[in-house]
Design a protein around this motif. Structure first.
Motif, PDB file in Angstrom:
ATOM      1  N   GLN A   4    -120.240 -14.405 -81.472  1.00 44.88           N
ATOM      2  CA  GLN A   4    -119.803 -13.058 -81.094  1.00 44.88           C
ATOM      3  C   GLN A   4    -118.358 -13.107 -80.593  1.00 44.88           C
ATOM      4  OE1 GLN A   4    -122.407 -11.102 -78.311  1.00 44.88           O
ATOM      5  NE2 GLN A   4    -120.938  -9.482 -77.816  1.00 44.88           N
ATOM      6  N   THR A   5    -117.542 -12.156 -81.026  1.00 42.45           N
ATOM      7  CA  THR A   5    -116.155 -12.063 -80.585  1.00 42.45           C
ATOM      8  C   THR A   5    -116.052 -11.085 -79.421  1.00 42.45           C
ATOM      9  OG1 THR A   5    -115.305 -12.564 -82.789  1.00 42.45           O
ATOM     10  CG2 THR A   5    -113.800 -11.458 -81.274  1.00 42.45           C
ATOM     11  N   ILE A   6    -115.400 -11.531 -78.342  1.00 38.93           N
ATOM     12  CA  ILE A   6    -115.287 -10.703 -77.143  1.00 38.93           C
ATOM     13  C   ILE A   6    -113.857 -10.726 -76.610  1.00 38.93           C
ATOM     14  CG2 ILE A   6    -117.710 -10.976 -76.440  1.00 38.93           C
ATOM     15  CD1 ILE A   6    -116.775 -13.125 -74.454  1.00 38.93           C
ATOM     16  N   PRO A   7    -113.421  -9.621 -75.986  1.00 35.43           N
ATOM     17  CA  PRO A   7    -112.133  -9.634 -75.282  1.00 35.43           C
ATOM     18  C   PRO A   7    -112.320 -10.230 -73.889  1.00 35.43           C
ATOM     19  CG  PRO A   7    -113.104  -7.462 -75.132  1.00 35.43           C
ATOM     20  CD  PRO A   7    -114.062  -8.292 -75.943  1.00 35.43           C
ATOM     21  N   LEU A   8    -111.266 -10.823 -73.355  1.00 40.34           N
ATOM     22  CA  LEU A   8    -111.397 -11.477 -72.057  1.00 40.34           C
ATOM     23  C   LEU A   8    -110.061 -11.476 -71.333  1.00 40.34           C
ATOM     24  CD1 LEU A   8    -113.854 -12.960 -70.682  1.00 40.34           C
ATOM     25  CD2 LEU A   8    -112.742 -15.096 -71.342  1.00 40.34           C
ATOM     26  N   LYS A   9    -110.119 -11.255 -70.023  1.00 41.17           N
ATOM     27  CA  LYS A   9    -108.970 -11.412 -69.141  1.00 41.17           C
ATOM     28  C   LYS A   9    -109.154 -12.714 -68.382  1.00 41.17           C
ATOM     29  CE  LYS A   9    -105.408  -9.905 -66.539  1.00 41.17           C
ATOM     30  NZ  LYS A   9    -104.079  -9.531 -67.057  1.00 41.17           N
ATOM     31  N   PHE A  30    -115.758 -19.753 -70.277  1.00 45.14           N
ATOM     32  CA  PHE A  30    -114.762 -20.822 -70.283  1.00 45.14           C
ATOM     33  C   PHE A  30    -114.115 -20.897 -71.665  1.00 45.14           C
ATOM     34  CE2 PHE A  30    -117.755 -21.930 -66.982  1.00 45.14           C
ATOM     35  CZ  PHE A  30    -116.975 -22.454 -65.977  1.00 45.14           C
ATOM     36  N   VAL A  31    -112.771 -20.905 -71.694  1.00 45.60           N
ATOM     37  CA  VAL A  31    -112.043 -20.916 -72.967  1.00 45.60           C
ATOM     38  C   VAL A  31    -110.916 -21.947 -72.917  1.00 45.60           C
ATOM     39  CG1 VAL A  31    -110.856 -19.538 -74.709  1.00 45.60           C
ATOM     40  CG2 VAL A  31    -112.485 -18.427 -73.147  1.00 45.60           C
ATOM     41  N   ASP A  32    -111.042 -23.036 -73.680  1.00 45.50           N
ATOM     42  CA  ASP A  32    -109.974 -24.032 -73.750  1.00 45.50           C
ATOM     43  C   ASP A  32    -108.715 -23.404 -74.339  1.00 45.50           C
ATOM     44  OD1 ASP A  32    -111.436 -26.110 -72.689  1.00 45.50           O
ATOM     45  OD2 ASP A  32    -112.102 -26.875 -74.633  1.00 45.50           O
ATOM     46  N   LYS A  60    -104.104 -18.538 -67.171  1.00 44.54           N
ATOM     47  CA  LYS A  60    -104.281 -17.498 -66.166  1.00 44.54           C
ATOM     48  C   LYS A  60    -103.369 -16.307 -66.456  1.00 44.54           C
ATOM     49  CE  LYS A  60    -103.861 -16.751 -61.165  1.00 44.54           C
ATOM     50  NZ  LYS A  60    -103.514 -17.397 -59.869  1.00 44.54           N
ATOM     51  N   GLY A  61    -103.950 -15.085 -66.383  1.00 46.49           N
ATOM     52  CA  GLY A  61    -103.197 -13.858 -66.603  1.00 46.49           C
ATOM     53  C   GLY A  61    -103.182 -13.387 -68.039  1.00 46.49           C
ATOM     54  N   GLU A  62    -103.707 -14.190 -68.960  1.00 51.23           N
ATOM     55  CA  GLU A  62    -103.664 -13.796 -70.368  1.00 51.23           C
ATOM     56  C   GLU A  62    -104.830 -12.890 -70.745  1.00 51.23           C
ATOM     57  OE1 GLU A  62    -101.150 -17.332 -72.501  1.00 51.23           O
ATOM     58  OE2 GLU A  62    -103.328 -17.541 -72.520  1.00 51.23           O
ATOM     59  N   ASP A  63    -104.570 -11.972 -71.677  1.00 52.08           N
ATOM     60  CA  ASP A  63    -105.614 -11.194 -72.341  1.00 52.08           C
ATOM     61  C   ASP A  63    -105.836 -11.833 -73.700  1.00 52.08           C
ATOM     62  OD1 ASP A  63    -105.717  -9.427 -70.208  1.00 52.08           O
ATOM     63  OD2 ASP A  63    -104.290  -8.033 -71.114  1.00 52.08           O
ATOM     64  N   ILE A  64    -107.084 -12.131 -74.018  1.00 50.00           N
ATOM     65  CA  ILE A  64    -107.366 -12.856 -75.260  1.00 50.00           C
ATOM     66  C   ILE A  64    -108.570 -12.273 -75.980  1.00 50.00           C
ATOM     67  CG2 ILE A  64    -106.489 -15.002 -74.220  1.00 50.00           C
ATOM     68  CD1 ILE A  64    -109.472 -15.941 -74.119  1.00 50.00           C
ATOM     69  N   ILE A  80    -104.313 -14.477 -78.722  1.00 50.39           N
ATOM     70  CA  ILE A  80    -103.765 -14.091 -77.415  1.00 50.39           C
ATOM     71  C   ILE A  80    -103.108 -12.735 -77.571  1.00 50.39           C
ATOM     72  CG2 ILE A  80    -102.190 -14.733 -75.552  1.00 50.39           C
ATOM     73  CD1 ILE A  80    -102.396 -17.641 -76.604  1.00 50.39           C
ATOM     74  N   THR A  81    -103.693 -11.707 -76.983  1.00 50.26           N
ATOM     75  CA  THR A  81    -103.132 -10.358 -77.111  1.00 50.26           C
ATOM     76  C   THR A  81    -102.053 -10.086 -76.058  1.00 50.26           C
ATOM     77  OG1 THR A  81    -104.976  -9.507 -75.779  1.00 50.26           O
ATOM     78  CG2 THR A  81    -105.212  -9.423 -78.166  1.00 50.26           C
ATOM     79  N   LYS A  82    -102.120 -10.793 -74.928  1.00 50.53           N
ATOM     80  CA  LYS A  82    -101.076 -10.701 -73.905  1.00 50.53           C
ATOM     81  C   LYS A  82    -100.854 -12.108 -73.357  1.00 50.53           C
ATOM     82  CE  LYS A  82    -100.071  -9.023 -69.253  1.00 50.53           C
ATOM     83  NZ  LYS A  82    -100.687  -8.436 -68.025  1.00 50.53           N
ATOM     84  N   PRO A  83     -99.793 -12.798 -73.810  1.00 48.95           N
ATOM     85  CA  PRO A  83     -99.582 -14.187 -73.375  1.00 48.95           C
ATOM     86  C   PRO A  83     -99.034 -14.271 -71.957  1.00 48.95           C
ATOM     87  CG  PRO A  83     -97.818 -13.513 -74.840  1.00 48.95           C
ATOM     88  CD  PRO A  83     -98.794 -12.367 -74.810  1.00 48.95           C
TER      89      PRO A  83
END
Length: 453
Positions: free
Chosen positions: A7-12, A32-34, A38-42, A61-64
Motif C-alpha cells: 500500500q502506498t501512503i503519504p507520510l510526514k 519506519f522509512v530508510d 526529519k521534516g520531509e513529506d514523502i 520525496i514531495t517536500k525535501p
C-alpha cells in the motif's frame, strides 16, 4: 492498522530513529522509512507490518529537507555500510546527540531529564577515516570481489573506492582480489565450497604499517599472493591466517597463525606508541581516537594515589594513558593475544605499575578484591552488547569512587545507566563522532559515586 503490504501512503517524517531511518505516523501507526529525513513529506510503500509498527520503502520525496545532500558514494544506496550520508554533516552531529536523548528517554535512568549532554565532537574531514575493515570475499563469474553485505542480506556489494575507507587499505584490498583470482585460491561459498571468506586489513595511523588476516574455512596456499603483495606494498608488516570452519556469522575462528612478517604492528595515540597483534581490538578511526581518549582522561580526573581498573582493556591503550598519573593500573580482557600485547606495551613504555590478566571482568575483579586490592577509579569500554550483567552487579557491589563509561552503542549505554545511577551520579555525556555517515556514535560518560551509598 488498516494497512496492507504494497500500500502506498503519504507520510510526514517527524524524527530519525537509532538506525538513521525516518520515522512518521500514519493514522497513529508508527512507520519506519530508510532514506527519509526529519521534516520531509514523502510517499512510501508498506513492505512489512509488525505488531506495533510498519516498515516502508521510500518512493518519492514531495517536500525535501533543506539539509538533504547528494551522497558522494556511488554504491551508497545498496551497500548498507553507511546510513546517513544523505544528511549534511553538521546535522549528522546533531542527530548523534539526539540519539543519546532518544536512548535515555527509552530506558529512563533516574534523573535522565537533567543529564548534561554535550554537543557531539565531529571531524574536520569526515572521509577516508576508517583504518580497519573486514572485507567479505566471494567469487562471481570467475572473478574474486571484496566488499560488504547489503543491509539485512547476504548479497555482497563490491567496494573498490569506499568513501570512508583509508585510501591505502582500499588499494591493497583491490589488489588482494586480483591476486586471489590470478592464483585461483579457493574462495568460500556458503553452499558448498571451502576457502577464503574474509580479509581483514588494518593500517596503523602513526607508522603507516599494514596488517592483513586471511580468514578461511580450510587451509589455503597464499605464498604467491603474499609475495606479490609485498613487492607492491612495502607498508605490509604482517600477514596472518585465521581458520574459521563455522557456518555462523562470527568473523574469526580460534586458530590464528602468522604466515609472514612481524607478530605486531606499531600504532600510536596521544604521546605514546603500542603494539597491535592481528586479533587485538583497536578503534577503527585513529584520528578521532585521539579525541576520544583525551575526553576519557579528562572525565576520569585521576589523582596520583588512585588505583585504576581498565576493564575490557584490549592492548591497554586507554589505561596506559594514565600510567604516569596513578599509583597502579590493572586490566583484563578475554583475548589472550590482547593481554600479551598489553604486557608488551607496558614493558616497552617502561610502565612498572601495570598488571594485566586474561579473563572476564566479572571474574577477575572479585578475585582481586578478595586478595585485598581496592580500585578508586574504573574505565569500562565494552562491546556493542554493553556491560555484562554480572559485571554490572560487580560494579554496584564494589563501587569505585570514579568511573568512565566509553560506549559504542547508545541503547546498551542507556540500559546500563539505568542500573549504574543507583550508585553513581551522571556528571555529563560527551558524544564523539567516530563513524561519520553512519548511525553510530561513541560516547564518554563521566560518573561519580553518590555520597550516601
Amino acid at each position: 492498522m488498516n494497512l496492507t503490504i504494497k500500500q502506498t501512503i503519504p507520510l510526514k517524517i517527524k524524527r530519525l530513529g537509532i538506525n538513521g531511518e525516518g520515522i512518521g505516523f500514519y493514522k497513529k501507526t508508527l512507520v519506519f522509512v530508510d532514506g527519509a529525513l526529519k521534516g520531509e513529506d514523502i510517499l512510501c510503500q508498506v513492505t512489512a507490518i509488525k505488531r506495533n509498527f510498519v516498515e516502508a520503502r521510500l518512493l518519492k520525496i514531495t517536500k525535501p529537507s533543506k539539509f538533504r545532500v547528494d551522497p558522494a558514494c556511488p554504491v551508497y544506496q545498496v551497500c548498507g555500510g553507511c546510513q546517513i550520508m544523505h544528511l549534511r554533516y553538521d546535522k549528522q552531529l546533531d542527530f548523534k546527540t539526539d540519539l543519546l536523548q532518544q536512548a535515555l528517554k527509552k530506558f529512563q535512568p533516574q534523573g535522565y531529564e537533567n543529564f548534561e549532554i554535550r554537543p557531539t565532537i565531529g571531524m574536520t574531514e569526515p572521509t577516508h577515516y576508517r583504518a580497519k575493515l573486514q572485507f567479505q570475499v566471494r567469487k562471481f563469474k570467475g572473478k574474486v570481489v571484496a566488499g560488504l553485505y547489503a543491509q539485512n542480506s547476504h548479497r555482497l556489494v563490491e567496494l573498490r573506492d569506499c568513501l570512508v575507507q583509508d585510501d591505502l587499505t582500499q588499494q591493497i584490498i583491490n589488489q588482494v582480489s586480483l591476486l586471489l583470482t590470478r592464483y585461483n585460491v579457493p574462495i568460500y561459498d556458503e553452499r558448498k565450497i571451502a576457502g577464503v571468506r574474509t580479509v581483514m586489513i588494518r593500517k596503523a595511523h602513526a607508522t603507516n604499517q599494514i596488517q592483513l588476516i586471511f580468514v578461511a574455512s580450510k587451509p589455503v596456499k597464499l605464498d604467491f599472493v603474499i609475495r606479490d603483495l609485498n613487492q607492491q606494498f612495502p607498508q605490509i608488516e604482517t600477514v596472518a591466517f585465521n581458520l574459521n570452519k563455522s557456518k555462523t556469522s562470527e568473523i574469526y575462528g580460534d586458530f590464528t597463525k602468522i604466515l609472514w612478517g612481524k607478530e605486531t604492528i606499531e600504532e600510536g595515540v596521544l604521546d605514546y606508541r603500542f603494539a597491535l597483534s592481528p586479533r587485538a581490538f583497536y578503534q577503527l578511526n585513529p584520528k578521532q581516537t585521539q579525541i576520544l581518549y583525551s575526553e576519557a582522561i579528562k572525565a576520569l580526573d585521576v589523582s596520583p594515589d588512585d588505583h585504576l581498573i581498565d576493564a575490557y582493556c584490549g592492548v591497554g591503550t586507554i589505561g596506559l594513558a594514565f600510567a604516569g598519573k596513578v599509583a597502579s593500573i590493572r586490566g583484563m580482557d578475554i583475548i589472550p593475544e590482547a593481554i600479551a600485547d598489553a604486557r608488551e606495551n607496558a614493558a616497552r613504555l617502561g610502565v612498572k605499575n601495570a598488571l594485566y590478566e586474561t579473563g572476564t571482568a566479572e571474574t577477575v575483579i572479585p578475585k582481586w578484591y578478595k586478595n585485598g586490592y581496592r580500585a578508586d577509579a574504573i574505565i569500562v569500554d565494552p562491546p556493542r552488547t554493553g556491560l555484562d550483567s554480572k559485571l554490572l552487579d560487580t560494579l554496584l557491589r564494589y563501587k569505585p569512587q570514579k568511573m568512565v563509561y566509553v560506549s559504542c552503542n547508545v541503547s546498551t549505554l542507556a540500559r546500563d545507566l539505568a542500573q549504574l545511577v543507583k550508585v553513581y551520579n551522571v556528571v555529563y555525556l560527551q558524544s564523539v563522532d567516530m563513524f561519520p555517515h553512519t548511525a553510530r556514535t561513541e560516547c564518554v560518560v563521566k560518573l561519580v559515586r553518590k555520597k550516601k551509598v
